[in-house]
Design an enzyme around this catalytic site. Structure first.
Site, mmCIF file in Angstrom:
data_model
loop_
_atom_site.group_PDB
_atom_site.id
_atom_site.type_symbol
_atom_site.label_atom_id
_atom_site.label_comp_id
_atom_site.label_asym_id
_atom_site.label_seq_id
_atom_site.Cartn_x
_atom_site.Cartn_y
_atom_site.Cartn_z
ATOM 1 N N GLN A 78 110.631 -40.553 75.732
ATOM 2 C CA GLN A 78 109.568 -40.956 74.736
ATOM 3 C C GLN A 78 109.784 -41.943 73.838
ATOM 4 O OE1 GLN A 78 106.929 -38.238 74.618
ATOM 5 N NE2 GLN A 78 105.756 -39.837 73.506
ATOM 6 N N PHE A 79 109.790 -43.188 74.312
ATOM 7 C CA PHE A 79 109.918 -44.347 73.640
ATOM 8 C C PHE A 79 109.184 -44.280 72.427
ATOM 9 C CE2 PHE A 79 106.470 -45.867 75.930
ATOM 10 C CZ PHE A 79 105.805 -46.990 75.045
ATOM 11 N N THR A 80 107.942 -43.706 72.259
ATOM 12 C CA THR A 80 107.141 -43.760 71.046
ATOM 13 C C THR A 80 107.572 -43.230 70.081
ATOM 14 O OG1 THR A 80 105.806 -41.793 71.792
ATOM 15 C CG2 THR A 80 104.833 -43.992 72.626
#
Length: 150
Positions: A78-80
């Site tokens: 989950q890079f966000t």
């Protein structure tokens, strides 16, 4: 490294309509990796995840760990989680590690969780358009950041 840890009674991940990972009782973990993360972050966070006492005992108190309840983990990249939102309305993601750095660390986290739990960690597909379903138990949702260990 940041993790959003959710206690669930069930969770699954689908990519292109096919299930890539699913669990019953356990933890859905959304994992964000930043460019300064390394092996020490993986070791510390994996230990924290499997030993955090957030499952209910017979008295309804959060006194049991994932290991105590023989739960599973569904790990989702989950890079966000490293979105920068100070300026404008479009988030920036420059702190998130690039795939060439993040993928090996994500895979190391999977291996570390497999080792600690003694079973295969369910997972999504790094970088894919994933559809996540979960039944949050409690709800219990905890944010852990390896940069805030002390």
């Amino acid at each position: 490294m940041r993790a959003v840890i959710q206690r669930v009674t069930e969770a699954s991940c689908k990519v292109d309509g096919k299930i890539t990972g699913q669990i019953r009782t356990g933890l859905l973990v959304l994992l964000g990796i930043e460019d300064s993360d390394g092996h020490e972050d993986i070791k510390w966070l994996a230990q924290k995840m499997v030993n955090m006492r957030i499952f209910s005992d017979d008295n309804g108190l959060m006194n049991k760990s994932l290991m105590d309840v023989d739960g599973g983990i569904l790990l989702i990249s989950q890079f966000t989680l490293f979105a920068q939102t100070k300026k404008g309305n479009r988030p920036g993601f420059t702190r998130a590690a690039k795939p060439e750095q993040a993928i090996p660390l994500y895979e190391q986290m999977l291996a570390e969780l497999n080792l600690l739990t003694g079973k295969k960690t369910a997972a999504g597909i790094f970088g894919a358009d994933m559809k996540i379903e979960l039944l949050n138990d409690g709800p219990v949702t905890i944010l852990v950041d390896t940069k805030n260990k002390e």
